[in-house]
Motif scaffolding. Structure first.
Motif, mmCIF file in Angstrom:
data_model
loop_
_atom_site.group_PDB
_atom_site.id
_atom_site.type_symbol
_atom_site.label_atom_id
_atom_site.label_comp_id
_atom_site.label_asym_id
_atom_site.label_seq_id
_atom_site.Cartn_x
_atom_site.Cartn_y
_atom_site.Cartn_z
ATOM 1 N N UNK A 69 0.624 -1.357 0.107
ATOM 2 C CA UNK A 69 -0.141 -0.257 -0.314
ATOM 3 C C UNK A 69 0.774 1.277 0.228
ATOM 4 N N UNK A 83 3.570 1.925 -1.516
ATOM 5 C CA UNK A 83 4.749 1.559 -2.333
ATOM 6 C C UNK A 83 3.653 2.149 -3.584
ATOM 7 N N UNK A 84 2.221 1.718 -3.483
ATOM 8 C CA UNK A 84 1.310 2.273 -4.326
ATOM 9 C C UNK A 84 1.111 3.189 -3.970
ATOM 10 N N UNK A 85 1.132 4.366 -3.248
ATOM 11 C CA UNK A 85 0.896 5.282 -2.005
ATOM 12 C C UNK A 85 0.922 6.600 -3.612
ATOM 13 N N UNK A 86 2.098 6.110 -4.248
ATOM 14 C CA UNK A 86 3.245 6.642 -5.144
ATOM 15 C C UNK A 86 1.972 7.371 -6.442
ATOM 16 N N UNK A 87 1.309 7.185 -6.515
ATOM 17 C CA UNK A 87 0.112 7.323 -7.548
ATOM 18 C C UNK A 87 0.058 8.612 -7.059
ATOM 19 N N UNK A 88 -0.254 9.016 -5.634
ATOM 20 C CA UNK A 88 -1.277 10.469 -5.685
ATOM 21 C C UNK A 88 -0.529 11.163 -6.324
ATOM 22 N N UNK A 89 0.652 10.613 -6.471
ATOM 23 C CA UNK A 89 1.818 12.381 -6.372
ATOM 24 C C UNK A 89 1.381 12.393 -8.029
ATOM 25 N N UNK A 90 1.045 11.835 -9.362
ATOM 26 C CA UNK A 90 0.810 11.941 -10.140
ATOM 27 C C UNK A 90 -0.343 12.926 -10.380
ATOM 28 N N UNK A 91 -0.630 13.900 -11.399
ATOM 29 C CA UNK A 91 -0.971 15.273 -11.765
ATOM 30 C C UNK A 91 -1.665 14.036 -12.628
ATOM 31 N N UNK A 92 -3.266 14.068 -11.875
ATOM 32 C CA UNK A 92 -4.492 13.348 -13.360
ATOM 33 C C UNK A 92 -5.654 14.812 -13.309
ATOM 34 N N UNK A 145 5.513 5.721 -13.066
ATOM 35 C CA UNK A 145 4.769 5.402 -12.479
ATOM 36 C C UNK A 145 3.539 3.494 -12.612
ATOM 37 N N UNK A 155 3.622 0.627 -9.974
ATOM 38 C CA UNK A 155 2.257 1.070 -8.658
ATOM 39 C C UNK A 155 1.016 1.006 -9.308
ATOM 40 N N UNK A 159 -1.753 -2.100 -8.240
ATOM 41 C CA UNK A 159 -3.281 -1.198 -8.133
ATOM 42 C C UNK A 159 -4.240 -2.450 -9.219
ATOM 43 N N UNK A 174 -8.700 -4.582 -0.607
ATOM 44 C CA UNK A 174 -8.305 -3.589 -0.562
ATOM 45 C C UNK A 174 -9.117 -2.039 -1.343
ATOM 46 N N UNK A 205 -7.298 5.081 -5.354
ATOM 47 C CA UNK A 205 -6.463 3.933 -5.789
ATOM 48 C C UNK A 205 -6.994 3.314 -7.169
ATOM 49 N N UNK A 262 -7.762 6.446 -9.609
ATOM 50 C CA UNK A 262 -6.242 6.806 -9.967
ATOM 51 C C UNK A 262 -5.071 6.322 -10.473
ATOM 52 N N UNK A 283 -6.383 6.459 -14.062
ATOM 53 C CA UNK A 283 -6.277 7.542 -14.744
ATOM 54 C C UNK A 283 -4.881 7.577 -14.839
ATOM 55 N N UNK A 284 -3.415 7.904 -13.942
ATOM 56 C CA UNK A 284 -2.499 7.482 -14.543
ATOM 57 C C UNK A 284 -1.997 5.978 -15.503
ATOM 58 N N UNK A 286 -2.379 8.044 -18.766
ATOM 59 C CA UNK A 286 -1.215 8.963 -19.122
ATOM 60 C C UNK A 286 0.124 8.208 -19.417
ATOM 61 N N UNK A 340 7.840 -5.698 -2.765
ATOM 62 C CA UNK A 340 8.141 -4.931 -3.694
ATOM 63 C C UNK A 340 9.388 -4.946 -4.635
#
Lengths: 95, 486
Positions: free
Chosen positions: A35, A37-46, B303, B306, B310, B363, B373, B376, B379-380, B383, B418
């Motif tokens: 979790x 690790x995948x939280x890095x996605x929040x940094x992407x501007x979408x 990206x 990650x 998800x 989750x 998650x 998002x 969306x990524x 990109x 990881x």
């Protein structure tokens, strides 16, 4: 830890997985790392980006709603642990 | 006669000339499997009797002038493909005793073309893994160094082709599961465009990413097999109705004028320096054949991993809900009630990594987390796919490393999800955007094979195959054979 034991217990219940006690401790640790690790996605501007629904950006094909499969029930049920009269048997659900 | 050293193209010519029959060829490879499979654990099931019967039919067809495109050629199926009346385990205890009541479409098509199936290959459980260590039936050993992984999830297919058990094998790729093992075993692996090959009868992991392909030793053989497997299938609603070009004929086209994109991020500090050097050498060879290399920018490519972790677990948690202990698969004994039956059948039947992915997926899809998650990530994903599309406005294909390092030791990464996930850092992007991609052997580091990855635009498998073929005409890395399996 981004997840605690109660959360993992809840996730396991939703996923219909029975875990052993030692599995819980390990799951809390490893799932938390995933979790994080995948939280890095929040940094992407979408902003304004449409979520991708299909890898080729096309709509899924539809077929006419007609019966196409033959009835192969007996054959399929050979892989079931418990059947009777063409029915799958499970523990009693209604008292 | 050293039949095991020959490619499908060579064997097909030998069969046609009558130098040997398919029965003789099949028996010689079955003998090899019997001698070496215990060392590698590459095959879970050997279908000797059926293989000899199919070979005899192929020989009869040839004698009658009815030889199909793959007449008499031995292959191996990854154990993710359903094979009628043959055990199909997907590397899991859950399906330990599952006898498939039907054939996958590609199993049917390859059989119709005359291919002879020698057995079913070991794999990471439900194709979730990058080292073949998550298989319920134990890891596969890499023929180049038995203490190392052949990669995963198609580790058995790759090891079997590298050890010359068969000239080709089927495989599947959700995030790199064809290309990464191909790179680590010195074989050729191609994952075609999403929807190019039918997934009917291929046990599902992540349905928006999964695609079937092949592992062979030459690009030419990959073209032969793929040509038979590809094409529309009504039974898979995601299979695309596009004509299949003649991949073998396309091999003859020159690479002159081909534009090759190099992604800067693919050569960052995560890449082993020696691997990077081999890959750069390979790109230089392709340039010397007339192609031009240009740098392309992919601002969102970092990206990829990650995003994948998800999307793929989310789809896996949904797909694997079918394993309920009722209709097929492992069933727990003495369940108290239906809920207990579900939870214990699944708890006992699935291994650690599969449970981890089901829980990750549960989750990220659960109330309150879905937007942060899953949405998002989708969306990524857009990109990242757009980064590729923009690159393909300028170039015909993208070249780079398949993996950050050569094969690592079994046990090295198994406790750290990881680190294991990052093995697929260069391969995942192609799956997220549905692009075709392949790995081609391009040299060695410390006697371990290294792979060059090529990614193409949608439905342009021909460009990948012709570039790989031209490279293999100019080099001989793909001919190198692990010493113990010469």
């Amino acid at each position: 830890m981004s997840l605690d034991k109660d959360q993992v217990r809840q996730i396991a219940t939703l996923a219909r997985l029975k875990l052993g006690d030692d599995e819980y401790a390990e799951s809390v640790e490893k799932l938390s790392r995933i979790v994080d690790f995948v939280d890095h996605l929040s940094e992407a501007d979408t902003s304004g980006v449409i979520p991708m629904a299909h890898p080729l950006d096309i709509a899924q094909r539809l077929r006419p709603d007609v019966v196409t499969e033959p009835n192969d029930r007996d054959r399929y049920q050979e892989n079931a642990a418990s059947v009777s009269d063409g029915l799958y048997l499970v523990p009693k659900v209604i008292e | 006669m050293d039949l095991h050293t020959k490619t499908m193209t060579e064997l097909s010519a030998g069969l046609e000339r009558g130098d040997y029959t398919s029965v003789e060829l099949t028996q010689s490879l079955l003998d090899r499997i019997a001698a070496h499979n215990d060392t590698l654990n590459a095959l879970l099931t050997v279908t000797g009797e059926q293989a000899i019967a199919a070979a005899a039919r192929a020989d009869a067809d040839r004698a009658a002038g009815k030889a199909g495109a793959l007449n008499g050629l031995p292959i191996i199926h990854k154990d993710i493909f359903c094979t009628r009346d043959v055990r199909t385990t997907c590397g899991s205890k859950m399906l330990d005793n599952f006898i498939s009541p039907y054939d996958a479409t590609i199993v049917e098509r390859l059989a119709d073309a005359g291919a002879v199936v020698l057995g079913k290959a070991n794999m990471d459980e439900f194709a979730m893994g990058s080292s073949n260590e998550t298989s319920y039936f134990g890891p596969v050993n890499n023929p180049w160094d038995l203490e190392r992984t052949p990669g995963g999830s198609s580790g058995g297919s790759a090891a079997a082709v590298a050890a010359r058990f068969a000239p080709g094998a089927t495989a599947t790729d959700t995030g790199g599961s064809i290309r990464q093992p191909a790179a680590l075993t010195g074989t050729v692996g191609i994952k075609p465009t999403y929807g190019r090959v039918s997934r009917y009868g291929m046990i599902a992991f992540a349905s928006s990413l999964d695609q079937a392909g092949v592992i062979t030793r030459s690009a030419e053989d990959a073209a032969r097999l793929l040509g038979v497997m590809a094409g529309f299938d009504e039974r898979d609603s995601t299979c695309i109705d596009e004509p299949v070009p003649d991949y073998v004929a396309a091999l003859g086209d020159s690479v002159k004028g081909l534009k090759i994109g190099i992604v800067r991020q693919h050569f960052d500090e995560g890449l082993d320096a020696d691997c990077g050097a081999r890959v750069k050498d390979a790109i230089a060879v392709i340039e010397s054949l007339g192609a031009t290399a240009v740098e392309v920018d992919m601002p969102n490519i970092d990206y990829s991993v990650p995003t994948y972790y998800v999307v793929a677990p989310a789809e896996c948690s949904s797909n694997l809900s079918r394993f309920d202990g009722v209709r097929f698969g492992h069933r727990a004994e003495n369940a108290e009630d239906l809920f207990d039956l579900y939870c214990r059948s699944r708890g006992e039947g699935f291994g650690d990594e599969v449970k981890r992915r089901i829980m990750t997926g549960t989750y990220v899809l659960s109330a309150g987390y879905y937007d942060a998650y899953y949405l998002k990530a989708q969306q990524v994903r857009h990109l990242i796919a757009d980064d590729f599309k923009k690159a393909f406005e300028k170039v015909d294909l993208i070249a780079g490393p398949t993996t950050p390092t050569p094969a690592f030791k079994l046990g090295d990464k198994v406790d750290d999800p990881i680190t294991m996930y990052l093995n697929d850092i260069y391969t995942i992007g192609a799956n997220l955007g549905g692009f075709p991609a392949m790995s081609v052997p391009c040299g060695f580091v410390n006697d371990l094979p290294v792979g060059l990855q090529l990614v193409g635009h949608h439905f342009d498998e021909s460009a990948l195959l012709r570039c790989a073929h031209a490279y293999q005409q100019a080099t001989d890395w793909h001919i190198a054979c692990p010493e113990d399996f010469a």
